[in-house]
Write a protein that holds these residues in place. Structure first.
Motif: not given
Length: 155
Positions: A6-7, A9-12, A105
């Motif tokens: 998730r971390l 993905k969130k930060n691309k 994460g």
């Protein structure tokens, strides 16, 4: 999806997920990942938690082919000594189970230090947040996301 994924993905961040079948009898999780994913052990990194002072933990990311130098970790953080963290404490603080502790994460963000050898490669592999799940990513992404130090901490 794990907190580590998730971390990213969130930060691309660019990353790839690699899964394998975990052998429950195996306790050397990093070596198992390297073997089962057919990777150079110098590119697969393990996440270790170290205690600098009572209850002050830091994260160390080193190749599975090497041993952590507690002396170098203590020197990098300018303390007299460092010791391996208690495994139960490591699991509690990170929110991950042993063998699946990702540097990314974690429940509580801790100071992180990445072995300099990681930066010899375009990508490295770290735990994705559970056993038998590794993430391939650029070492610079780990350094940036975690504001990590870069030092020689393995022998």
């Amino acid at each position: 999806m794990t907190p580590a994924i998730r971390l990213l993905k969130k930060n691309k961040c660019d990353f790839k997920i690699h899964k394998y079948d975990h052998d429950p009898a195996c306790t050397n999780f990093g070596e198992e990942a390297a073997l089962k994913l057919n990777l150079d052990k110098n590119r697969v990194f393990k996440t270790l938690l170290v205690e600098l002072t009572p209850k002050e933990l830091v994260v160390c990311v080193i190749p599975v082919s090497k041993q952590l130098s507690l002396k170098e970790v203590a020197s990098a953080f300018k303390v007299k000594k460092a010791q391996m963290a208690d495994k139960d404490e490591a699991q509690k603080v990170t929110g991950y189970l042993l063998g699946g502790i990702s540097p990314l994460g974690q429940k509580k963000r801790l100071q992180t230090i990445v072995d300099k050898s990681a930066f010899n490669y375009d990508t490295i592999y770290v735990s994705g947040g559970k056993r038998a799940l590794d993430i391939e990513l650029k070492p610079l992404d780990i350094k940036t996301l975690l504001q990590a130090k870069e030092c020689d901490i393995s022998v």
